[in-house]
Write an enzyme that holds these catalytic residues in place. Structure first.
Site, mmCIF file in Angstrom:
data_model
loop_
_atom_site.group_PDB
_atom_site.id
_atom_site.type_symbol
_atom_site.label_atom_id
_atom_site.label_comp_id
_atom_site.label_asym_id
_atom_site.label_seq_id
_atom_site.Cartn_x
_atom_site.Cartn_y
_atom_site.Cartn_z
ATOM 1 N N GLY A 1 0.930 -1.277 -0.053
ATOM 2 C CA GLY A 1 -0.163 0.009 0.005
ATOM 3 C C GLY A 1 0.581 1.176 -0.037
ATOM 4 C CB CYS A 2 0.111 4.631 -1.074
ATOM 5 S SG CYS A 2 -1.672 5.099 -0.354
#
Length: 336
Positions: free
Chosen positions: A142-143
């Protein structure tokens, strides 16, 4: 030369993947699968084949790798209804947890392919490069976890921290995806600033799971939405085991990341800026020590759509196929 597919090519991440892979010198043909193409003219290129998802069944055997740019739960559903490709890189959270029960607890979805989880490698190249090199299936991070883990890794690797890490992270609205919500529409985000998913954001368990593989640390994670389109800025506060200076911490980060093309370490007195990472696969980091509390203060800036998603996925693809890691990713920032 390889043939590459993107399932879910019309979302923000899918569009970024298309833009990057179209110019990648080792990509011979790009197959885009989506049921929601509205402006198909933007994909007009001899290198691109555009279709809806139904044609995947006929074409997947011709593809060397498939990117799944789908939401969480959607990759699982797609793979349940279709064949698993020879290699894939998944942008959703569907394969980020080794424990299917943990995935179900966090996302509220029963994992339908638990037997595949042990074969999937978490795709954070600066930490798990050797595993990625031999992998057929990659779970792209994920970011928020990308920014957070890159900031914490040098401390955990050198056993310099303990206890609780506080991660105060701000994101642009593209992190919420292309589908509009009350939080992401212009009238609500402009000239505004707010925390969201307070103490229950789905990326906190992801960060903690990977931190356990690196060492051990508890994480308090609070995300906030800021009125920019792309970018993440993470402020990380973590206690240190021993007295070190800001200069020593700076040199430690420089040493850990000395061979990492996409990691830029700034001197202690400097701060990264979102505007100076936009459109790049860079993670720009600065680290210093607060002598009063003996805490490390770490700042990390990334482009959530590039290093936090599409760029990192292509970086993983390059490693899988033995290409230079920065191939097709050598971008300067969209600055000013």
């Amino acid at each position: 030369m390889i043939r590459v597919g993107i399932v879910g090519a019309s979302g923000y991440v899918g569009l970024e993947l298309t833009r990057i892979l179209l110019k990648h010198p080792e990509v011979e043909k790009l197959y885009l699968f989506s049921d929601h193409f509205e402006d198909s003219w933007i994909f007009e290129s001899e290198k691109i084949f555009v279709s809806d998802r139904s044609s995947y069944t006929e074409l997947y055997k011709n593809l060397d790798v498939v990117f799944f740019a789908l939401g969480s739960g959607e990759t699982l559903k797609f793979l349940n209804d279709n064949q698993i490709p020879e290699r894939f890189i998944d942008m959703s959270a569907d394969f980020r947890f080794k424990n299917p029960g943990e995935y179900e607890r966090v996302y509220g979805i029963k994992h339908s392919m638990p037997e595949l989880l042990e074969k999937v490698v978490y795709g954070l190249p600066e930490v798990f490069r050797e595993k990625i090199r031999d992998a057929k299936y990659i779970a792209n991070p994920g970011c928020y976890p990308t920014a957070s883990l890159l900031g914490l890794f040098p401390l955990i690797k050198n056993n310099l921290t303990y206890g609780n890490a506080i991660i105060d992270a701000k994101s642009g609205i593209s992190g919420a995806g292309r589908k509009p919500t009350d939080k992401s529409i212009y009238g609500n985000i402009a000239e505004n600033y707010q925390a969201y998913s307070i103490l229950n954001h789905r990326h906190q368990p992801e960060i903690e799971n990977i931190v356990k593989e690196m060492g051990y640390l508890r994480v308090l994670f609070i995300p906030q939405l800021i009125p920019v389109f792309r970018g993440i800025f993470a402020s990380i506060y973590v206690p240190l085991r021993e007295d070190i200076t800001s200069d020593e911490l700076y040199l430690l980060f420089k040493e850990v990341y000395k061979d990492e093309y996409f990691i830029k370490i700034l001197p202690p007195s400097c701060s990264p800026e979102i505007k100076k990472v936009r459109g790049t696969n860079w993670a720009v980091i600065s680290a210093q020590v607060d002598k009063n509390t003996r805490n490390a203060v770490i700042f990390v800036a990334i482009d959530n759509l590039i290093k936090g998603a599409a760029g990192q996925a292509v970086q993983n693809m390059n490693i899988m196929f033995g290409y230079d890691e920065n191939l097709g990713l050598d971008f300067l920032p969209l600055y000013p």
